[in-house]
Write a protein that holds these residues in place. Structure first.
Motif, short mmCIF file in Angstrom:
data_model
loop_
_atom_site.label_atom_id
_atom_site.label_comp_id
_atom_site.label_asym_id
_atom_site.label_seq_id
_atom_site.Cartn_x
_atom_site.Cartn_y
_atom_site.Cartn_z
N SER A 146 -35.68 26.99 46.48
CA SER A 146 -35.84 28.42 46.76
C SER A 146 -36.72 29.06 45.69
O SER A 146 -37.00 28.46 44.66
N SER A 147 -37.12 30.31 45.95
CA SER A 147 -38.01 31.02 45.03
C SER A 147 -37.31 31.50 43.77
O SER A 147 -37.96 31.75 42.76
N SER A 148 -35.98 31.63 43.82
CA SER A 148 -35.21 32.01 42.64
C SER A 148 -33.79 31.44 42.79
O SER A 148 -33.38 31.11 43.90
N PRO A 149 -33.05 31.34 41.70
CA PRO A 149 -31.71 30.74 41.78
C PRO A 149 -30.76 31.43 42.76
O PRO A 149 -29.93 30.77 43.37
N ASP A 150 -30.91 32.75 42.94
CA ASP A 150 -29.99 33.46 43.83
C ASP A 150 -30.55 33.62 45.25
O ASP A 150 -29.86 34.14 46.13
N ALA A 151 -31.76 33.15 45.49
CA ALA A 151 -32.37 33.24 46.83
C ALA A 151 -31.92 32.08 47.71
O ALA A 151 -31.50 31.03 47.22
N GLU A 152 -32.04 32.27 49.02
CA GLU A 152 -31.68 31.23 49.98
C GLU A 152 -32.76 30.14 49.99
O GLU A 152 -33.94 30.43 49.77
N ALA A 153 -32.37 28.91 50.26
CA ALA A 153 -33.31 27.78 50.32
C ALA A 153 -34.35 28.02 51.41
O ALA A 153 -34.05 28.61 52.45
N LYS A 166 -46.78 23.84 60.38
CA LYS A 166 -47.69 23.29 59.37
C LYS A 166 -47.77 24.18 58.13
O LYS A 166 -47.88 23.70 57.02
N GLU A 167 -47.71 25.49 58.32
CA GLU A 167 -47.87 26.43 57.21
C GLU A 167 -46.55 26.82 56.55
O GLU A 167 -46.54 27.57 55.59
N SER A 168 -45.44 26.33 57.06
CA SER A 168 -44.12 26.69 56.51
C SER A 168 -43.99 26.18 55.08
O SER A 168 -44.29 25.03 54.79
N ILE A 169 -43.50 27.05 54.20
CA ILE A 169 -43.23 26.64 52.83
C ILE A 169 -41.85 25.98 52.83
O ILE A 169 -40.88 26.55 53.32
N VAL A 170 -41.78 24.75 52.30
CA VAL A 170 -40.52 24.01 52.31
C VAL A 170 -39.85 23.97 50.94
O VAL A 170 -38.64 23.77 50.84
N CYS A 171 -40.65 24.14 49.87
CA CYS A 171 -40.08 24.11 48.52
C CYS A 171 -41.13 24.56 47.52
O CYS A 171 -42.26 24.88 47.89
N ILE A 172 -40.74 24.53 46.25
CA ILE A 172 -41.65 24.83 45.15
C ILE A 172 -41.57 23.66 44.18
O ILE A 172 -40.48 23.16 43.91
N VAL A 173 -42.73 23.23 43.66
CA VAL A 173 -42.75 22.25 42.57
C VAL A 173 -43.37 22.96 41.38
O VAL A 173 -44.51 23.42 41.43
N GLU A 174 -42.58 23.06 40.32
CA GLU A 174 -43.03 23.75 39.10
C GLU A 174 -43.60 22.71 38.14
O GLU A 174 -42.96 21.73 37.83
N ILE A 210 -45.09 24.29 48.34
CA ILE A 210 -45.41 23.10 49.11
C ILE A 210 -45.21 23.41 50.60
O ILE A 210 -44.15 23.89 51.00
N GLU A 211 -46.24 23.13 51.39
CA GLU A 211 -46.19 23.40 52.82
C GLU A 211 -45.78 22.15 53.58
O GLU A 211 -45.99 21.02 53.12
N ALA A 212 -45.25 22.34 54.79
CA ALA A 212 -44.74 21.23 55.61
C ALA A 212 -45.85 20.30 56.09
O ALA A 212 -45.64 19.11 56.23
N GLU A 213 -47.04 20.83 56.39
CA GLU A 213 -48.19 20.07 56.88
C GLU A 213 -48.00 19.49 58.28
O GLU A 213 -48.85 18.76 58.77
N ILE A 214 -46.88 19.75 58.92
CA ILE A 214 -46.60 19.19 60.24
C ILE A 214 -45.58 20.09 60.95
O ILE A 214 -44.76 20.72 60.31
N ASN A 215 -45.69 20.16 62.26
CA ASN A 215 -44.69 20.88 63.06
C ASN A 215 -43.55 19.92 63.35
O ASN A 215 -43.77 18.78 63.74
N ASP A 240 -31.97 20.18 44.09
CA ASP A 240 -32.56 21.33 43.43
C ASP A 240 -32.57 21.12 41.92
O ASP A 240 -31.57 20.73 41.33
N GLY A 241 -33.72 21.37 41.29
CA GLY A 241 -33.85 21.23 39.85
C GLY A 241 -34.18 19.82 39.39
O GLY A 241 -34.31 19.56 38.20
N GLN A 242 -34.35 18.90 40.32
CA GLN A 242 -34.63 17.50 39.98
C GLN A 242 -36.11 17.32 39.64
O GLN A 242 -36.98 17.93 40.26
N LEU A 243 -36.40 16.46 38.67
CA LEU A 243 -37.78 16.11 38.35
C LEU A 243 -38.30 15.18 39.43
O LEU A 243 -37.59 14.26 39.85
N VAL A 244 -39.53 15.43 39.88
CA VAL A 244 -40.14 14.59 40.91
C VAL A 244 -41.47 14.04 40.41
O VAL A 244 -42.12 14.64 39.54
N GLU A 245 -41.86 12.91 40.96
CA GLU A 245 -43.11 12.24 40.60
C GLU A 245 -44.17 12.51 41.65
O GLU A 245 -43.86 12.89 42.78
#
Length: 162
Positions: free
Chosen positions: A98-105, A115-123, A131-136, A146-151
């Motif tokens: 989500s965009s903030s800790p108290d916001a909905e996912a 395709k244009e739907s935002i699915v998450c944020i990578v900081e 990050i956009e879905a890129e697919i319907n 949430d909060g996990q480090l990703v590669e």
């Protein structure tokens, strides 16, 4: 400034080419990519190696038979996920749902996305990249928490395409 999708394409092109280093500058923005010279490392589970060294020949053959029996189940799982699209991380960073800790996912399992739907944020380095879905389709599974480090290239979501 380049969009995340354009940066992904640049990374793919550099990765697939013979170029070892790439620098792009435009309007005060700079992107620099370097390839690491990778060594091929073969990793085997230590338990398997120990069994082969210490166990008699007959004992080593028994686990192989068990693995062959278990193999069809793995094949079925692969077939089930074969037709699913993976949304992968375009960079190394911290995954946020989500965009903030108290916001909905942004999305949950079962959510419909375009395709244009935002699915998450990578900081990454205090920059929050949407990050956009890129697919319907429909989100089947969220693969990270949430909060996990990703590669770079790590699957984040499984999507059933429409």
């Amino acid at each position: 400034m380049l969009k995340v999708q354009e940066i992904r394409e640049l990374i793919k092109l550099v990765d697939q080419s013979n170029i070892d280093e790439f620098v792009y500058e435009h309007d005060g923005s700079k992107i620099k990519m370097k390839k690491k010279t990778a060594e091929t490392v073969v990793v085997q589970p230590a338990k398997t190696v120990i069994e082969e060294v210490q166990a008699p020949k007959a004992a080593v053959q028994a686990p192989v038979k068990q693995e062959q029996v278990a193999e069809p189940a793995v094949t079925e799982t692969v077939k089930e996920t074969e037709n699913l699209h993976k949304i992968v991380s375009p960079m190394v960073g911290t995954f946020y749902q989500s965009s903030s800790p108290d916001a909905e996912a942004y999305v949950k399992a079962g959510s419909k996305v375009s395709k244009e739907s935002i699915v998450c944020i990578v900081e990454a380095m205090k920059l929050f990249n949407e990050i956009e879905a890129e697919i319907n389709g429909e989100i089947v599974e969220i693969l990270v928490s949430d909060g996990q480090l990703v590669e770079y290239g790590q699957p984040l979501f499984l999507v059933k395409p429409e």
